[in-house]
Motif scaffolding. Structure first.
Motif, short mmCIF file in Angstrom:
data_model
loop_
_atom_site.label_atom_id
_atom_site.label_comp_id
_atom_site.label_asym_id
_atom_site.label_seq_id
_atom_site.Cartn_x
_atom_site.Cartn_y
_atom_site.Cartn_z
N VAL B 65 0.80 -1.22 0.00
CA VAL B 65 0.00 0.00 0.00
C VAL B 65 0.83 1.27 0.00
N ASP B 66 2.08 1.21 0.45
CA ASP B 66 2.89 2.43 0.44
C ASP B 66 3.57 2.56 -0.91
N GLY B 67 2.98 3.40 -1.77
CA GLY B 67 3.34 3.40 -3.18
C GLY B 67 4.49 4.31 -3.56
N LEU B 68 4.79 5.29 -2.73
CA LEU B 68 5.78 6.27 -3.16
C LEU B 68 7.17 5.90 -2.64
N THR B 77 3.53 6.57 5.70
CA THR B 77 2.52 6.79 4.68
C THR B 77 2.32 8.30 4.57
N ALA B 81 -4.52 7.49 0.05
CA ALA B 81 -4.47 6.69 -1.17
C ALA B 81 -5.83 6.02 -1.33
N ARG B 83 -7.98 2.66 -2.64
CA ARG B 83 -7.87 1.22 -2.93
C ARG B 83 -9.22 0.72 -3.43
#
Lengths: 304, 448
Positions: B65-68, B77, B81, B83
């Motif tokens: 979930v932590d995309g960056l 985080t 975001a 989902r």
């Protein structure tokens, strides 16, 4: 002919459609020179369909823009031109090959041209003074995109700064920007791949034929089936063989792979996508495998 | 996203998470995605690869979930975001909000569109000050339904008595914030082990309620403001003019030369042909002659639907106007009492000249006196502050340049909300709520 909307809650596709139409109308109301990025792929075709519905019975008040890498599938280019002509919309094409020809860009060692799209895109935006650029990006595609706003400010260099995003509250989108800046707009942010296909089925939207199973000479590279083409395939040691395949995404031919599939109808495609254990990008997009943050890095430079 | 392809139309539930940083929110979100088969093999492989690169023995599911890049590097985080997952009966859009920094900003953002919020607590700690703050913000934003997820029950040996204590304390808190008992569901679970998330936990035989996923699938959710009076902010006026071309596309339209359609998303209520409406702020009355979408005329359109409305009389209703039920119109005013959630680093001081976006209208605004600041932990208003800082919530009076048709936020969320914008940078500074949505909560009326 008259349809009653009496249910207290919209079904999921109606809710997503209404949200996208709302976004299109906000941009038409607040921006001077919007443009829709249109490649002929399924997401941008869906986008154009939603734009038509947002302004019916008037015509769509935006032109279309395609950044052409020169590595396209002929069926998709034919489709792109035909749809633009049918709708009577102006189609601008920015060509990567023009940049390669005069030396503004150089071919990459790996032959992929997807990263080379950024400069022609930003130049086209500047040249036409586009202030809102619609894209078919969806937040379910990739982790970095999950953080993307529906209206997302880009600075004068086209850059995305994920740390300086505006909070999006209710359905009140803030598209304010300084001269030279522009806003990227993603009306289908909240759609998933399956939503896209279900909606295409529901609305009877035409797509390029390569989305459905067909026979094609392909070769294996990095676990993907690539089509032969001027982008340098097959290389020595790679063997061309004819397979029954279809495409889940359409992009630059050098890095967009086909999947083996016999799905030749929308129902079969939906069943296949629903059962798939691979995302569309993981299955068929080499450029997203380059590094862990490949998409984020390209977005920061101005790519979609 | 994988999931079942049901031919049945499914509805869409928009919900948000809230919780402190160590309550296990990422694990719960990862568990929901994993158990609904919304995480696909290549995403799991990517996480496994990255975990090995970081020297970890087991996959770190928070990487899902932590995309960056900065989030993965720092293990934090950064921002809200979104989902997506679905089951046979419903599709879900989850606003996944980080818990520690700028919690008001993130919770307000997620809550503004949420029909339900999942608030996490760590079973070892129970209700903590951060829980009270989050619950207060969710109450202020009038999120209709709340789930308290008592997480990590594996770490307290599934202690039924302790869980009952937390439930009692939280139920009391929710009541004091104005949530009805039917709007609150308490679910003891372990996101790590999977108890009561999608699968029923074997170690909680005494728990008779639904799993989290069962609750999310079954909870009745009304459309946005379906019961409220009809409101339609006019987004865009559709005037085809070129009748001949468009007529061939849609036979039900006839000659389009005089066609003038008012396009917008129904903000609240329902509209039907024949309804008496008033066009605001001018106040002209007329009737609705037709409600349509691109697919044809409708017998009725409810909240959330993007439509085009045609009026019986030739009335000017440009972008920024609002079409409303004539029998129950909003108040037209240039003086607003409002509650602000301040979201920006730059503080708010009285006298500031800002922009206000409400519905489809953006107008200038001058900030008047700051009447009170909310202590979100005690859920009571304190004395008037000199300024509002980031994450502050305060009561303020505003003077707007153009008369605005507004509803109290407590009555209609969509037409009672607005944003404040910084003219030089264009940045969004605040979420604004008309009136005092906490006024019904005992002990929270502003002093003075």
């Amino acid at each position: 002919m008259t349809t009653a909307v009496t249910s207290p809650k919209l079904d999921a596709l109606d809710a997503l459609e209404s949200e996208a139409i709302h976004v299109f109308r906000e941009v038409a109301g607040e921006f001077d020179r919007p443009v829709i990025l249109f490649s002929g792929g399924k997401d941008s075709t869906l986008l154009v369909h939603l734009a038509v519905k947002a302004f019916a019975p008037a015509p769509v008040p935006f032109p279309l823009l395609h950044v052409d890498t020169g590595h396209n599938y002929p069926e998709v280019i034919e489709f792109r031109d035909r749809i633009a002509a049918t709708l009577g919309l102006r189609l601008e094409v920015a060509r990567v090959e023009d940049y390669l020809a005069d030396g503004r860009l150089a071919e990459r060692a790996d032959g992929t041209r997807n990263p080379l799209q950024t400069q022609p895109l930003l130049d086209a935006i500047a040249e036409h003074r586009f202030d809102a650029v619609f894209g078919g990006g969806r937040r379910d595609e990739e982790r970095a995109r999950a953080k993307e706003r529906i209206m997302s400010l880009r600075d004068a260099f086209g850059r995305w700064d994920p740390r300086k995003q505006r909070p999006e509250l209710w359905n009140l989108y803030n598209g304010r920007h300084a001269p030279g800046e522009h806003v990227r707009v993603f009306p289908i942010s909240n759609w998933t791949e399956v939503d896209v296909w279900r909606y295409i089925r529901r609305e009877g939207i035409e797509l390029p034929p390569i989305y459905f199973a067909h026979s094609r000479p392909v070769f294996r590279r990095d676990g993907m089936w690539l089509a032969e083409g001027p982008w340098g395939g097959p290389r020595a040691g790679e063997t061309l063989e004819t397979r029954t395949v279809r495409y889940r995404t359409v992009g630059d031919g050098s890095c967009t792979g086909a999947v083996e599939s016999t799905a030749s109808t929308l129902d079969e495609v939906i069943a296949e996508v629903t059962a798939s254990r691979l995302t569309e990008r993981g299955a068929t997009r080499a450029d997203d495998r380059l590094s862990e943050a490949a998409m984020e890095d390209r977005k920061k430079e101005g790519y979609f | 996203m994988a999931g079942t392809d049901s031919a049945q139309p499914r509805d869409l539930l928009r919900f948000a998470t809230a919780g402190s940083v160590d309550d296990g929110k990422s694990t719960l979100v990862g568990r929901l995605l994993y158990d609904t088969k919304s995480v696909l093999a290549d995403q799991i492989e990517a996480v496994e690869r990255a975990s090995i690169d970081k020297g970890l023995a087991t996959p770190d599911l928070s990487l899902l979930v932590d995309g960056l890049r900065a989030e993965r590097e720092q293990g934090i985080t950064i921002d809200v975001a979104y989902r997506y997952f679905g089951t046979a009966t419903r599709e879900f859009v989850l606003a996944d909000t980080p818990g520690h920094v700028q919690y008001t900003r993130n919770t307000v953002t997620g809550a503004s569109t949420a029909e339900l919020a999942v608030l996490l607590v760590d079973a070892r700690n129970g209700v903590v000050p951060q829980t009270r703050r989050h619950a207060a913000v969710l109450s202020l934003l009038r999120v209709p339904r709340l789930v308290l997820a008592i997480n990590k029950i594996d770490l307290i040996d599934y202690d039924e008595a302790k869980i009952a204590d937390i439930e009692r304390e939280f139920t009391e808190l929710a009541r004091s914030l104005g949530f009805g008992d039917e709007a609150v569901q308490v679910i003891p679970l372990s996101a790590l082990v999977g108890d009561n998330v999608a699968e029923r936990g074997e170690r909680t035989p005494w728990y008779e309620g639904p799993t989290l996923l069962e609750h999310l699938e079954a909870v009745p959710v009304e459309g946005p403001d379906a019961e409220a009076p009809f409101r339609l902010p006019v987004q865009y006026v559709i005037r085809p003019r070129n009748g001949a071309e468009a007529r061939s596309a849609d036979a039900s339209l006839g000659d389009l030369h005089d066609y003038r359609g008012y396009a917008g998303q129904v903000a609240s209520g329902t509209v039907r042909p024949g309804d008496e409406v008033v066009v605001l702020p001018e106040g002209h009355r007329t009737t609705v002659s037709e409600v349509r979408t691109a697919d044809g005329p409708l017998a009725a359109a409810g909240a959330g639907l993007s439509v085009t409305v045609l009026l019986a009389d030739d009335i000017d209703a440009p972008r920024g106007a609002m079409i409303a039920a004539a029998a129950d119109p909003p108040e037209i005013t240039t003086e607003l009492d409002a509650t602000l959630c301040w979201l920006a680093e730059k503080p708010l001081t009285p006298g500031a000249r800002l922009l206000l976006k409400h519905g489809t209208r953006t107008t200038q605004v001058i900030v008047g006196a700051l009447a009170a600041r909310l202590d979100t932990e005690a859920v009571s208003y304190t004395d008037a502050p000199d300024q509002l800082e980031i994450n502050d919530i305060g009561r303020v009076s505003l003077r707007v340049a153009d008369p605005l048709p507004v509803d109290a936020y407590a009555r209609v969320r969509t037409t009672g909300g607005f944003v404040l914008i910084d003219p030089p940078t264009g940045n969004t500074l605040a979420a604004g709520l008309v009136g005092d949505p906490l006024a019904a909560v005992p002990g929270t009326r502003p002093q003075g």
